[in-house]
Design a protein around this motif. Structure first.
Motif, PDB file in Angstrom:
ATOM      1  N   GLU A  58       0.901  -1.152  -0.020  1.00  0.00           N
ATOM      2  CA  GLU A  58       0.095   0.166  -0.001  1.00  0.00           C
ATOM      3  C   GLU A  58       0.589   1.306  -0.095  1.00  0.00           C
ATOM      4  O   GLU A  58       0.375   2.386  -0.220  1.00  0.00           O
ATOM      5  CB  GLU A  58      -0.922  -0.015   1.164  1.00  0.00           C
ATOM      6  CG  GLU A  58      -1.657  -1.071   1.382  1.00  0.00           C
ATOM      7  CD  GLU A  58      -2.826  -1.192   0.109  1.00  0.00           C
ATOM      8  OE1 GLU A  58      -3.138  -0.061  -0.310  1.00  0.00           O
ATOM      9  OE2 GLU A  58      -3.107  -2.325  -0.505  1.00  0.00           O
ATOM     10  N   TRP A  64       6.676   7.198 -12.615  1.00  0.00           N
ATOM     11  CA  TRP A  64       7.090   5.898 -13.279  1.00  0.00           C
ATOM     12  C   TRP A  64       8.152   5.769 -14.210  1.00  0.00           C
ATOM     13  O   TRP A  64       9.102   5.024 -13.840  1.00  0.00           O
ATOM     14  CB  TRP A  64       5.798   5.337 -13.692  1.00  0.00           C
ATOM     15  CG  TRP A  64       4.799   5.025 -12.781  1.00  0.00           C
ATOM     16  CD1 TRP A  64       3.672   5.601 -12.509  1.00  0.00           C
ATOM     17  CD2 TRP A  64       4.603   3.904 -11.753  1.00  0.00           C
ATOM     18  NE1 TRP A  64       3.025   5.129 -11.502  1.00  0.00           N
ATOM     19  CE2 TRP A  64       3.443   4.000 -11.087  1.00  0.00           C
ATOM     20  CE3 TRP A  64       5.431   2.807 -11.349  1.00  0.00           C
ATOM     21  CZ2 TRP A  64       2.957   3.172 -10.039  1.00  0.00           C
ATOM     22  CZ3 TRP A  64       5.070   1.883 -10.290  1.00  0.00           C
ATOM     23  CH2 TRP A  64       4.194   2.385  -9.703  1.00  0.00           C
ATOM     24  N   ALA A 106       5.399   4.896  -3.028  1.00  0.00           N
ATOM     25  CA  ALA A 106       4.402   5.341  -3.778  1.00  0.00           C
ATOM     26  C   ALA A 106       4.034   7.101  -3.325  1.00  0.00           C
ATOM     27  O   ALA A 106       4.496   7.410  -2.161  1.00  0.00           O
ATOM     28  CB  ALA A 106       3.111   4.533  -3.731  1.00  0.00           C
ATOM     29  N   THR A 107       3.358   7.580  -4.184  1.00  0.00           N
ATOM     30  CA  THR A 107       2.808   9.006  -3.526  1.00  0.00           C
ATOM     31  C   THR A 107       1.713   8.808  -2.590  1.00  0.00           C
ATOM     32  O   THR A 107       1.062   7.942  -2.505  1.00  0.00           O
ATOM     33  CB  THR A 107       2.306   9.590  -4.793  1.00  0.00           C
ATOM     34  OG1 THR A 107       1.020   8.945  -5.453  1.00  0.00           O
ATOM     35  CG2 THR A 107       3.393  10.081  -5.931  1.00  0.00           C
ATOM     36  N   PRO A 139      -1.877  10.815  -0.788  1.00  0.00           N
ATOM     37  CA  PRO A 139      -2.927  11.653  -1.079  1.00  0.00           C
ATOM     38  C   PRO A 139      -2.809  13.073  -0.989  1.00  0.00           C
ATOM     39  O   PRO A 139      -3.424  13.885  -1.935  1.00  0.00           O
ATOM     40  CB  PRO A 139      -4.335  10.992  -0.037  1.00  0.00           C
ATOM     41  CG  PRO A 139      -3.896   9.720  -0.033  1.00  0.00           C
ATOM     42  CD  PRO A 139      -2.354   9.804   0.211  1.00  0.00           C
ATOM     43  N   HIS A 163      -0.258  12.854  -6.950  1.00  0.00           N
ATOM     44  CA  HIS A 163      -0.958  11.386  -6.571  1.00  0.00           C
ATOM     45  C   HIS A 163      -1.974  11.123  -7.421  1.00  0.00           C
ATOM     46  O   HIS A 163      -1.951   9.745  -7.831  1.00  0.00           O
ATOM     47  CB  HIS A 163      -1.692  11.759  -5.181  1.00  0.00           C
ATOM     48  CG  HIS A 163      -2.268  10.479  -4.596  1.00  0.00           C
ATOM     49  ND1 HIS A 163      -1.387   9.056  -4.189  1.00  0.00           N
ATOM     50  CD2 HIS A 163      -3.559   9.968  -4.239  1.00  0.00           C
ATOM     51  CE1 HIS A 163      -2.163   8.057  -3.836  1.00  0.00           C
ATOM     52  NE2 HIS A 163      -3.468   8.579  -3.940  1.00  0.00           N
ATOM     53  N   THR A 184      -1.558   7.267  -9.502  1.00  0.00           N
ATOM     54  CA  THR A 184      -2.462   6.327  -9.117  1.00  0.00           C
ATOM     55  C   THR A 184      -3.001   5.869 -10.454  1.00  0.00           C
ATOM     56  O   THR A 184      -3.218   4.650 -10.693  1.00  0.00           O
ATOM     57  CB  THR A 184      -3.541   6.453  -8.237  1.00  0.00           C
ATOM     58  OG1 THR A 184      -4.068   7.724  -8.344  1.00  0.00           O
ATOM     59  CG2 THR A 184      -2.848   6.518  -6.996  1.00  0.00           C
ATOM     60  N   GLU A 185      -3.305   6.901 -11.126  1.00  0.00           N
ATOM     61  CA  GLU A 185      -4.079   6.540 -12.751  1.00  0.00           C
ATOM     62  C   GLU A 185      -2.849   5.704 -13.726  1.00  0.00           C
ATOM     63  O   GLU A 185      -3.440   4.706 -14.202  1.00  0.00           O
ATOM     64  CB  GLU A 185      -4.531   7.723 -13.377  1.00  0.00           C
ATOM     65  CG  GLU A 185      -5.739   8.424 -12.779  1.00  0.00           C
ATOM     66  CD  GLU A 185      -5.837   9.755 -13.389  1.00  0.00           C
ATOM     67  OE1 GLU A 185      -5.228  10.083 -14.152  1.00  0.00           O
ATOM     68  OE2 GLU A 185      -7.151  10.299 -13.022  1.00  0.00           O
ATOM     69  N   MET A 221      -0.427   3.975 -12.517  1.00  0.00           N
ATOM     70  CA  MET A 221      -0.335   2.637 -11.957  1.00  0.00           C
ATOM     71  C   MET A 221      -1.363   1.544 -12.332  1.00  0.00           C
ATOM     72  O   MET A 221      -0.802   0.380 -12.617  1.00  0.00           O
ATOM     73  CB  MET A 221      -0.052   2.747 -10.345  1.00  0.00           C
ATOM     74  CG  MET A 221       0.079   1.640  -9.704  1.00  0.00           C
ATOM     75  SD  MET A 221       0.453   1.767  -7.911  1.00  0.00           S
ATOM     76  CE  MET A 221      -0.989   2.541  -7.121  1.00  0.00           C
ATOM     77  N   ALA A 222      -2.486   2.054 -12.324  1.00  0.00           N
ATOM     78  CA  ALA A 222      -3.516   1.182 -12.872  1.00  0.00           C
ATOM     79  C   ALA A 222      -3.307   0.689 -14.273  1.00  0.00           C
ATOM     80  O   ALA A 222      -3.516  -0.558 -14.463  1.00  0.00           O
ATOM     81  CB  ALA A 222      -4.848   2.049 -12.754  1.00  0.00           C
TER      82      ALA A 222
END
Length: 231
Positions: free
Chosen positions: A160, A186, A205-206, A208, A213, A217-218, A220-221
């Motif tokens: 996480e 990335w 990871a970053t 919030p 952030h 997360t976008e 990363m998905a």
């Protein structure tokens, strides 16, 4: 020699004879510096074993230099003005680094070419070959931490908070199809891994509250969907 003197004696250039710190516990201490090594494992070396540093701080350098053998040591909530710098040209076993966002971030990297003798590099490689767990940072939430030069299989992290990155991603046919931004973290992570000469690395990871952030997360998905990132 008292504990503080013993600790200070571990710092600085290699000396003849073994320098060690074994079975010591420090709580809420402020150190002028927290520096281990560098050591010369062929003339005694620097050994730190079964020690704890809890809620301590330093006003200066916080580092584990090359040639140091460190085993079963806890760094819990240690604060410093800069990162906890760790040379992967050492032997690290069962090191636990933990704390919240205000503690020292962890930067573990291989030495630059020519900075460490081939003999010390081979000593480190041989010693680390028998290590199952080098560093446990599963409870470290410090921003911008990274580990290069230690195999992911020898690390314990929190999926996480931390993300594994492989140098080979950039050679994947799907990499260019991910539509990552030019300033993508990335892209930066992969470049850092490749520039270090390593095959893989671990990064924070970053969070919030950070501006990057949402983008992080976008992206990363998309990387996960492409089958590159496995957490």
């Amino acid at each position: 020699m008292d504990d503080i003197e013993r600790l200070c004696n571990l710092a600085g250039p290699p000396q003849n004879g073994r320098r060690s710190l074994i079975g010591r516990k420090y709580f809420n201490e402020n150190f002028e510096r927290l520096l281990f090594g560098p050591g010369d494992p062929f003339s005694g070396g620097v050994e730190i074993r079964d020690c704890e540093f809890i809620a301590c701080s330093t006003d200066s350098t916080f580092s584990i230099s090359q040639g140091v053998h460190m085993q079963s040591v806890l760094f819990d909530g240690v604060r410093s003005p800069d990162a906890m710098m760790v040379s992967s040209a050492s032997v690290l076993e069962n090191i636990v680094v933990r704390g919240g966002k205000k503690v020292a971030r962890l930067w573990c990297k291989p030495p630059s070419e020519g900075d460490v003798s081939e003999a010390v590099l081979q000593w480190s490689k041989a010693g680390m070959a028998h290590v199952e767990l080098a560093i446990d940072l599963s409870e470290l939430a410090a921003e911008d931490s990274l580990i290069l030069g230690i195999p992911l299989s020898k690390l314990r992290w929190n999926p996480e908070i931390h993300v594994p990155v492989l140098a080979s991603w950039r050679d994947s046919p799907s990499w260019d199809d991910l539509d990552l931004a030019r300033n993508s973290l990335w892209r930066i992570f992969v470049t850092k891994v490749r520039n270090s000469g390593c095959a893989e690395g671990l990064f924070t990871a970053t969070f919030p509250h950070q501006k990057s952030h949402i983008q992080f997360t976008e992206e990363m998905a998309r990387i996960e969907s492409a089958g590159l990132l496995v957490r």
